[in-house]
Motif scaffolding. Structure first.
Motif, PDB file in Angstrom:
ATOM      1  N   GLU A 177    -121.022  13.381  -0.409  1.00 49.05           N
ATOM      2  CA  GLU A 177    -121.887  14.031   0.571  1.00 49.05           C
ATOM      3  C   GLU A 177    -121.713  15.538   0.567  1.00 49.05           C
ATOM      4  OE1 GLU A 177    -122.560  13.513   5.306  1.00 49.05           O
ATOM      5  OE2 GLU A 177    -123.222  11.925   3.934  1.00 49.05           O
ATOM      6  N   ARG A 178    -120.493  16.005   0.405  1.00 47.62           N
ATOM      7  CA  ARG A 178    -120.289  17.457   0.373  1.00 47.62           C
ATOM      8  C   ARG A 178    -120.938  18.065  -0.871  1.00 47.62           C
ATOM      9  NH1 ARG A 178    -117.303  20.991   3.541  1.00 47.62           N
ATOM     10  NH2 ARG A 178    -117.541  19.256   4.986  1.00 47.62           N
ATOM     11  N   ASN A 179    -120.884  17.366  -2.002  1.00 45.30           N
ATOM     12  CA  ASN A 179    -121.583  17.824  -3.199  1.00 45.30           C
ATOM     13  C   ASN A 179    -123.076  17.957  -2.934  1.00 45.30           C
ATOM     14  OD1 ASN A 179    -120.296  17.900  -6.237  1.00 45.30           O
ATOM     15  ND2 ASN A 179    -118.996  16.725  -4.837  1.00 45.30           N
ATOM     16  N   LEU A 180    -123.645  16.966  -2.288  1.00 43.94           N
ATOM     17  CA  LEU A 180    -125.072  17.019  -1.990  1.00 43.94           C
ATOM     18  C   LEU A 180    -125.392  18.179  -1.056  1.00 43.94           C
ATOM     19  CD1 LEU A 180    -125.835  13.214  -1.530  1.00 43.94           C
ATOM     20  CD2 LEU A 180    -126.638  14.682  -3.395  1.00 43.94           C
ATOM     21  N   LEU A 181    -124.588  18.364  -0.040  1.00 50.09           N
ATOM     22  CA  LEU A 181    -124.842  19.432   0.926  1.00 50.09           C
ATOM     23  C   LEU A 181    -124.758  20.814   0.263  1.00 50.09           C
ATOM     24  CD1 LEU A 181    -122.958  18.052   4.046  1.00 50.09           C
ATOM     25  CD2 LEU A 181    -125.428  18.311   3.771  1.00 50.09           C
ATOM     26  N   LEU A 182    -123.929  20.943  -0.757  1.00 49.58           N
ATOM     27  CA  LEU A 182    -123.856  22.219  -1.464  1.00 49.58           C
ATOM     28  C   LEU A 182    -125.192  22.551  -2.132  1.00 49.58           C
ATOM     29  CD1 LEU A 182    -120.292  22.090  -3.055  1.00 49.58           C
ATOM     30  CD2 LEU A 182    -121.098  23.669  -1.299  1.00 49.58           C
ATOM     31  N   GLY A 183    -125.976  21.529  -2.446  1.00 49.71           N
ATOM     32  CA  GLY A 183    -127.291  21.777  -3.017  1.00 49.71           C
ATOM     33  C   GLY A 183    -128.263  22.396  -2.029  1.00 49.71           C
ATOM     34  N   PRO A 226    -129.039  26.238   6.722  1.00 48.85           N
ATOM     35  CA  PRO A 226    -127.915  25.657   7.462  1.00 48.85           C
ATOM     36  C   PRO A 226    -127.754  24.173   7.177  1.00 48.85           C
ATOM     37  CG  PRO A 226    -129.221  27.071   8.888  1.00 48.85           C
ATOM     38  CD  PRO A 226    -129.997  26.926   7.621  1.00 48.85           C
ATOM     39  N   TRP A 227    -126.502  23.739   6.991  1.00 52.99           N
ATOM     40  CA  TRP A 227    -126.231  22.341   6.672  1.00 52.99           C
ATOM     41  C   TRP A 227    -126.640  21.398   7.798  1.00 52.99           C
ATOM     42  CZ3 TRP A 227    -120.810  22.068   3.871  1.00 52.99           C
ATOM     43  CH2 TRP A 227    -120.929  22.720   2.630  1.00 52.99           C
ATOM     44  N   ARG A 228    -126.614  21.873   9.020  1.00 53.69           N
ATOM     45  CA  ARG A 228    -126.914  20.989  10.149  1.00 53.69           C
ATOM     46  C   ARG A 228    -128.393  21.026  10.552  1.00 53.69           C
ATOM     47  NH1 ARG A 228    -122.263  19.049  12.382  1.00 53.69           N
ATOM     48  NH2 ARG A 228    -120.328  20.148  11.871  1.00 53.69           N
ATOM     49  N   SER A 229    -129.211  21.684   9.772  1.00 54.81           N
ATOM     50  CA  SER A 229    -130.625  21.761  10.118  1.00 54.81           C
ATOM     51  C   SER A 229    -131.299  20.413   9.902  1.00 54.81           C
ATOM     52  CB  SER A 229    -131.328  22.822   9.254  1.00 54.81           C
ATOM     53  OG  SER A 229    -131.429  22.393   7.905  1.00 54.81           O
ATOM     54  N   LEU A 237    -132.133  18.242  -5.858  1.00 56.50           N
ATOM     55  CA  LEU A 237    -133.277  17.942  -4.997  1.00 56.50           C
ATOM     56  C   LEU A 237    -133.040  18.352  -3.550  1.00 56.50           C
ATOM     57  CD1 LEU A 237    -134.261  14.417  -6.377  1.00 56.50           C
ATOM     58  CD2 LEU A 237    -135.462  16.584  -6.751  1.00 56.50           C
ATOM     59  N   MET A 238    -131.784  18.558  -3.167  1.00 50.47           N
ATOM     60  CA  MET A 238    -131.481  18.945  -1.794  1.00 50.47           C
ATOM     61  C   MET A 238    -132.120  20.277  -1.420  1.00 50.47           C
ATOM     62  SD  MET A 238    -129.686  16.746  -0.024  1.00 50.47           S
ATOM     63  CE  MET A 238    -128.970  17.796   1.242  1.00 50.47           C
ATOM     64  N   ALA A 239    -132.386  21.127  -2.398  1.00 51.56           N
ATOM     65  CA  ALA A 239    -133.003  22.425  -2.128  1.00 51.56           C
ATOM     66  C   ALA A 239    -134.520  22.328  -2.022  1.00 51.56           C
ATOM     67  CB  ALA A 239    -132.623  23.425  -3.212  1.00 51.56           C
ATOM     68  N   GLU A 240    -135.067  21.112  -2.142  1.00 48.27           N
ATOM     69  CA  GLU A 240    -136.513  20.864  -2.061  1.00 48.27           C
ATOM     70  C   GLU A 240    -137.282  21.723  -3.064  1.00 48.27           C
ATOM     71  OE1 GLU A 240    -136.917  21.748   2.129  1.00 48.27           O
ATOM     72  OE2 GLU A 240    -136.961  19.613   2.596  1.00 48.27           O
ATOM     73  N   PRO A 241    -136.933  21.633  -4.353  1.00 45.01           N
ATOM     74  CA  PRO A 241    -137.606  22.467  -5.362  1.00 45.01           C
ATOM     75  C   PRO A 241    -139.046  22.024  -5.601  1.00 45.01           C
ATOM     76  CG  PRO A 241    -136.230  20.842  -6.440  1.00 45.01           C
ATOM     77  CD  PRO A 241    -135.941  20.723  -4.956  1.00 45.01           C
ATOM     78  N   ARG A 242    -139.848  22.936  -6.122  1.00 46.07           N
ATOM     79  CA  ARG A 242    -141.190  22.604  -6.593  1.00 46.07           C
ATOM     80  C   ARG A 242    -141.183  22.345  -8.090  1.00 46.07           C
ATOM     81  NH1 ARG A 242    -142.236  27.356  -3.733  1.00 46.07           N
ATOM     82  NH2 ARG A 242    -143.113  28.379  -5.571  1.00 46.07           N
TER      83      ARG A 242
END
Length: 251
Positions: free
Chosen positions: A110-116, A121-124, A166-171
Motif C-alpha cells: 500500500e505504501r508503494n501504491l501511495l507513493l505513486g 495529498p495521500w488522504r485526499s 496508475l495512482m497518478a491518474e495518467p492520460r
C-alpha cells in the motif's frame, strides 16, 4: 467487466495528438542511442515499439520522461514537455512503468501504491479512490496490501509497478518490458490488464520483447533499429510482414 475507472474532469483527454515527438535524439557521451525519431500517440491509442536489444527502445521512453540527455521536441497535449524536469513529468499526465519494476522492497504494497500519488495529498478523496481502483484492477494487491513489496513474486511486483503508475491518474502510460521474466499465464494476465486500460481510453506506449503481447495489446507499432524508426504500421500489418517476422521476430 467491472465499471471503468473514473477520470477527473481536469484529466479529460485534450483534442488532437496527445503525444507528438519530433526529432528526438538521445546521447550517452559520444554514443547516439536514438537518432532523430518522429512519432505520435493519439488520445486513446495504444502504440508499441519493437526491435532488437540495443535498438533504442528503452532510451526512447527514458527520454520522454526526462531521465536521459535528449534533444528534439516533445509535446503532450498543449504542453511543450521538452524542458520539463523529470520530477514534474507525472504532474502533466504521463505515467511510467520502468523496466525491472523498481518497487520499494522495504515498504508495504500500500505504501508503494501511495507513493505513486505523490502529486497530491495521500488522504485526499481522489487518492483513496485511485487506491481502491488499483485493488479492483489487481485484487491480489488488495489481499497483500500490508506485505512488504520485496516479498512479492515477480508477477505481483509487476502488477504493483503498474498500479503505482496508475495512482497518478495518467492520460498516457509508458510501459517498458512489463512481461519480462513472467510466466506465460502472467503474461496473459498483463495483456488482459492492458486491454482493459485501452478500452477505458487510456493511451499506451509499450516497449516489449514479447512480440505476441505487443501486437495483441496495441493498434500500431514502430520498428526501431540502431536508434532509428525503420518501419511503422498497424500491429496487424507488421505482425504479418515477412521482414519483421524474419529480422525482428526470428520467424
Amino acid at each position: 467487466m467491472n465499471e471503468p475507472r473514473t477520470v477527473p474532469a481536469e484529466k479529460e483527454t485534450p483534442p488532437g495528438d496527445m503525444l507528438t515527438v519530433e526529432g528526438l535524439s538521445v546521447h550517452y557521451g559520444g554514443v547516439r542511442a536514438v537518432r532523430s525519431i518522429d512519432f505520435t500517440v493519439a488520445p486513446g491509442q495504444a502504440v508499441g515499439i519493437i526491435g532488437a536489444n540495443g535498438a533504442g527502445k528503452t532510451s526512447t521512453l527514458k527520454a520522454l520522461m526526462g531521465l536521459v540527455p535528449r534533444s528534439g521536441r516533445i509535446r503532450f497535449g498543449d504542453t511543450d514537455m521538452t524542458a520539463v524536469r523529470a520530477r514534474d513529468v507525472v504532474r502533466h499526465g504521463i505515467g511510467y512503468v520502468p523496466e525491472g519494476r523498481h518497487v520499494f522492497p522495504g515498504l508495504t504494497v500500500e505504501r508503494n501504491l501511495l507513493l505513486g500519488a505523490y502529486t497530491r495529498p495521500w488522504r485526499s478523496g481522489r487518492t483513496r479512490r485511485a487506491l481502491g481502483e488499483a485493488y479492483e484492477l489487481f485484487p491480489v494487491l488488495g489481499e497483500m496490501r500490508g506485505r512488504l513489496a520485496g516479498a512479492l513474486s515477480g508477477g505481483q511486483q509487476q502488477m504493483l509497478a503498474v498500479g503505482r503508475a496508475l495512482m497518478a491518474e495518467p492520460r498516457l502510460l509508458l510501459l517498458d518490458e512489463p512481461s519480462m521474466g513472467l510466466s506465460p499465464k502472467l503474461v496473459e494476465d498483463i495483456l488482459a490488464v492492458l486491454r482493459r486500460l485501452r478500452e477505458e481510453g487510456l493511451s499506451l506506449l509499450l516497449v516489449e520483447q514479447n512480440a505476441k503481447l505487443t501486437f495483441e495489446a496495441t493498434s500500431d507499432c514502430l520498428v526501431m533499429e540502431n536508434g532509428e524508426v525503420v518501419m511503422t504500421g498497424t500491429s496487424a500489418e507488421l505482425r504479418d510482414d515477412v521482414r519483421v517476422r524474419r529480422i525482428y521476430l526470428g520467424l
